[in-house]
Write an enzyme that holds these catalytic residues in place. Sequence first.
Site, PDB file in Angstrom:
ATOM      1  CE  LYS A   1      -3.823   1.727   2.933  1.00 30.65           C
ATOM      2  NZ  LYS A   1      -4.677   1.339   4.088  1.00 30.65           N
TER       3      LYS A   1
ATOM      4  CB  SER B   1      -8.048   0.158   6.126  1.00 35.26           C
ATOM      5  OG  SER B   1      -8.822   1.308   6.351  1.00 35.26           O
TER       6      SER B   1
ATOM      7  CB  SER C   1      -7.939   3.149   3.497  1.00 34.70           C
ATOM      8  OG  SER C   1      -7.031   2.517   4.398  1.00 34.70           O
TER       9      SER C   1
END
Lengths: 67, 470
Positions: free
Chosen positions: B88, B187, B163
């Site tokens: 990420k 997330s 997320s």
Amino acid sequence: MTRKSASREDIAVLARVAGLDFSPKHFDELVEAYRNIEPMLWRLRQGRSRADEPAHTYDPRKFMPKG
Amino acid sequence: MASVENKSASAVFDLSIMEMSALFAEKNLSPVEVANACLSRIGEINPKIHAFITVTADTAMAAAKASEARHLKGNALGPFDGIPFALKDNVETRGIRSTSHSKLLIDNVPAQDAHVAAKLSGAGGVLIGKTATFEFALGGPSWDLPFPPALNPWSLKHLPGGSSSGSGAAVAARLVPAAIGTDTGGSVRWPAAVCGIAGLKPTYGRISRRGVHPNTFSHDHCGPLTRTVADCAVMLGVSAGYDPFDPGSIDEPVPDYRAALTGSVAGLRIGLVTNWYRDDATTEVTAAVDAAIMVLKDLGARVEEIKLSPLSNYIDAKTTISLSELYAIHEKDLKERPEDFGYLLRTRVMAGGLIRAEDYVQAMRWRTELATEMMAEFRNFDVLATAGWLTPAEPADPDGVDFFKKRQVVTMPFSLAGIPALSVPCGFSPGGLPLAFQIASRPFDEATVLKAGDAYQRATDWHTRKPPIT
């Protein structure tokens, strides 16, 4: 207990105390955002016993020099 | 070493980490060819789903060649050696742009790897690229950022959750077999749930957060997203471990998580938290979760329905803490360059500026109360189970739901408690979108959630289905 939502003027005071000097557009966003969190804060402000600990812990060993 | 051409490309992309690792060890598959195949596939699919912000082709090929050399010499570093993975974009990577999907960090090229990035590369993993996220792992889905939001491989008209949106989409679309996400309120588990893959939020302090852009210091976790629970066990094993430079890291031994995957849940005591989903989930989610629990029951688990505090309590406490910490992190930028924030992140950060210190402390006291209530259930149960997410994937609509106003987030209780929680696919909506359930256990007992999730996957085939984009 009936609660009264903060007015734009109230929010302007809070923003000033927080050092936030926004453009009119961003101040409008702040008012909208505060409308979302205000009920949450009301629910949060419940009575607690004096000894209720917050979920903080401080372990001084964590901050000793490494290596 | 044998090449991908010996296998059909789709067969390579369907391999689990363990299968790929075994083929590398047998010299029947080359890490270089697999990395090349991933890069080629990203070139084809990524323009449709925007899972990757940055693709690191050169460094990937160098790492893959080094891995291949180790395998040829019989010096492989372990089961992750040669495995392609993604990070990420809030995870810092040395010499590779790390933006958190934000204009605020558009030129940020770190000098050091985050601890988790170094662990995975040190285990021989091949970093393929950096994935899309909500801005700073919070503000999203947004259409006013430097990069577009990721889309769901199961339907390009839907979002992949967040997320860790790009990590979920990349693994589900079989661009990479493994990715790291971060999880502050759900997330990792939300994208896993709505993308039909496995996602694990480990115990707070299990994987170092050093070098990961903070969202909420007191709740931030890193965790793996993979297609199978067994692969989560592999990736956790190589990314977990004490880091004396992360004040939140906890010095607990890292067990052999793969050894826990016995396939048996006989006698496992499951507390099914029904009030977190039966009141608020869509009917298809409720049916899928209840059916998944029946599978575990048929495998020998003992299930009892329980109720815990309403979801809204966890959400109020966690959101107050998060917004306060978020403001402390972003105050300077908010005051100096508010236009460089996306709208959604900006409104969350500015709201945090109006939260009083005493409200933050009250929220932390509430956290103690809620976590204590939950932990007490582990006197009676080995794991808690509930829905993975309360709906299928949401539509990708720039004028759609503002998740700030969406109140019921079924992942948050386990975030607030800081305990391991795993999202496992357990069905599909009539529209073909994935559904999932969650399993959580005692602090540092990741082995038990992995064992239960793996046993479920041995008995079902939801995790083997492929999105239409593949």
